[in-house]
Design a protein around this motif. Structure first.
Motif, PDB file in Angstrom:
ATOM      1  N   TYR A   1       0.833  -1.211   0.000  1.00  0.00           N
ATOM      2  CA  TYR A   1       0.000   0.000   0.000  1.00  0.00           C
ATOM      3  C   TYR A   1       0.865   1.257   0.000  1.00  0.00           C
ATOM      4  N   LYS A   2       1.906   1.269   0.809  1.00  0.00           N
ATOM      5  CA  LYS A   2       2.722   2.476   0.968  1.00  0.00           C
ATOM      6  C   LYS A   2       3.680   2.688  -0.196  1.00  0.00           C
TER       7      LYS A   2
ATOM      8  N   MET B   1       1.617   1.163  -4.334  1.00  0.00           N
ATOM      9  CA  MET B   1       0.491   1.909  -4.872  1.00  0.00           C
ATOM     10  C   MET B   1       0.840   3.401  -4.851  1.00  0.00           C
ATOM     11  N   THR B   2       1.123   3.958  -6.017  1.00  0.00           N
ATOM     12  CA  THR B   2       1.685   5.308  -6.080  1.00  0.00           C
ATOM     13  C   THR B   2       0.647   6.392  -6.354  1.00  0.00           C
TER      14      THR B   2
ATOM     15  N   LYS C   1      -4.295   3.194  -4.527  1.00  0.00           N
ATOM     16  CA  LYS C   1      -4.424   2.889  -3.102  1.00  0.00           C
ATOM     17  C   LYS C   1      -5.863   2.509  -2.764  1.00  0.00           C
TER      18      LYS C   1
ATOM     19  N   VAL D   1      -7.179  -1.150  -1.342  1.00  0.00           N
ATOM     20  CA  VAL D   1      -7.939  -1.318  -0.105  1.00  0.00           C
ATOM     21  C   VAL D   1      -9.249  -2.044  -0.386  1.00  0.00           C
TER      22      VAL D   1
END
Length: 280
Positions: A158-159, A162-163, A168, A172
């Protein structure tokens, strides 16, 4: 150095472009020295450490026990999840560590239930033996999947992977899908119910050195599939375990440490639950 023709496809180490989010130096190029040292050591060490003789205890719950029906329920649930997965997603998730070990958990409950129904005979003996052989790999796999995915991989993807805000949000949404919740969150509670409750009459037993050795064989088999099939196709499900990373030795060592932790942790849990169940 790996041969230039290591990759099966001209995809720059990213199958279908799905792994472009993985840094290129982890997708293509030579493997690290640590990988070349660790992998042969793991496989040779596992063969050398085989317990003499290999002692696999056979314990299956009686048909009259509640735990027998827990196995039946887990088997039906497990196969239904896999059936739905194949229908809606395809066969490819079977190459993931998660589904590999969800399948082992399902196979364990299925074979334990079959052995309980048949009680004796060659089919019952075969089913019991299969169940006992996959007991620890299924239990350890459920725990490793839960902790590594939920506490490390998912947050890291996620961090760092996923840019964009949309990426993101989509990630999720995928994380909270019914399929992911079942195989990444409910898998560990299900394994705890199957492997630690019911006491000896429910087919529960402590894991032995033979179980741990079978777990190491499972690690060797999956690592071979991951590194010699998926890597060559450009499938990088777990970048932290890339054979090209300078820190691959650390990641692989940590995985073995997790398996030993699972061995000790599961036995501690089984002992504690059994004490509570047998307490007056």
């Amino acid at each position: 150095m790996l041969p230039l023709q290591w990759l099966w496809y001209a995809n720059d180490g990213s199958f279908g472009g799905h792994f472009n989010w993985v840094p290129r130096h982890l997708r293509v190029g030579p493997w690290s020295t640590g990988t070349f040292i660790f992998l042969p050591s793991l496989h040779i060490g596992t063969l050398w450490a085989r317990p003499p003789p290999l002692d696999v205890l056979h314990t299956v719950p009686a048909v009259s026990s509640v735990h027998f029906w827990i196995n039946v329920g887990m088997a039906l649930w497990g196969w239904s999840v896999l059936r739905s997965m194949v229908r809606n997603i395809g066969w490819w998730p079977f190459c993931t560590y998660t589904i590999w070990h969800w399948t082992l958990l399902t196979v364990f409950s299925t074979c334990a239930a079959i052995a309980g129904v048949l009680d004796s005979g060659p089919v019952a003996d075969a089913a019991s033996h299969i169940a006992e052989c996959v007991r620890f790999p299924a239990a350890a796999g459920a725990a490793v999947t839960w902790f590594v995915w939920n506490l490390f991989l998912a947050p890291a993807i996620y961090k760092f992977g996923m840019t964009t805000a949309k990426a993101k949000a989509d990630f999720v949404q995928w994380l909270v899908s019914p399929f992911l919740i079942q195989v990444h969150i409910l898998n560990l509670p299900a394994a705890m119910l199957v492997f630690s409750t019911g006491g000896p009459a429910g087919g529960v037993r402590l894991f032995t050195p033979s179980d741990f050795w079978i777990g190491m064989v499972d690690v060797c088999l999956y690592s071979a599939v991951y590194l010699f099939i998926l890597d060559r196709a450009g499938v990088h499900l777990y970048p932290a375990f890339s054979p090209r990373s300078r820190f691959s030795f650390v990641g692989y060592s940590a995985l073995l440490g997790l398996y030993y932790g699972c061995f000790c942790g599961w036995n501690a849990l089984i002992e504690r639950v059994t004490e509570l169940e047998l307490a007056p």
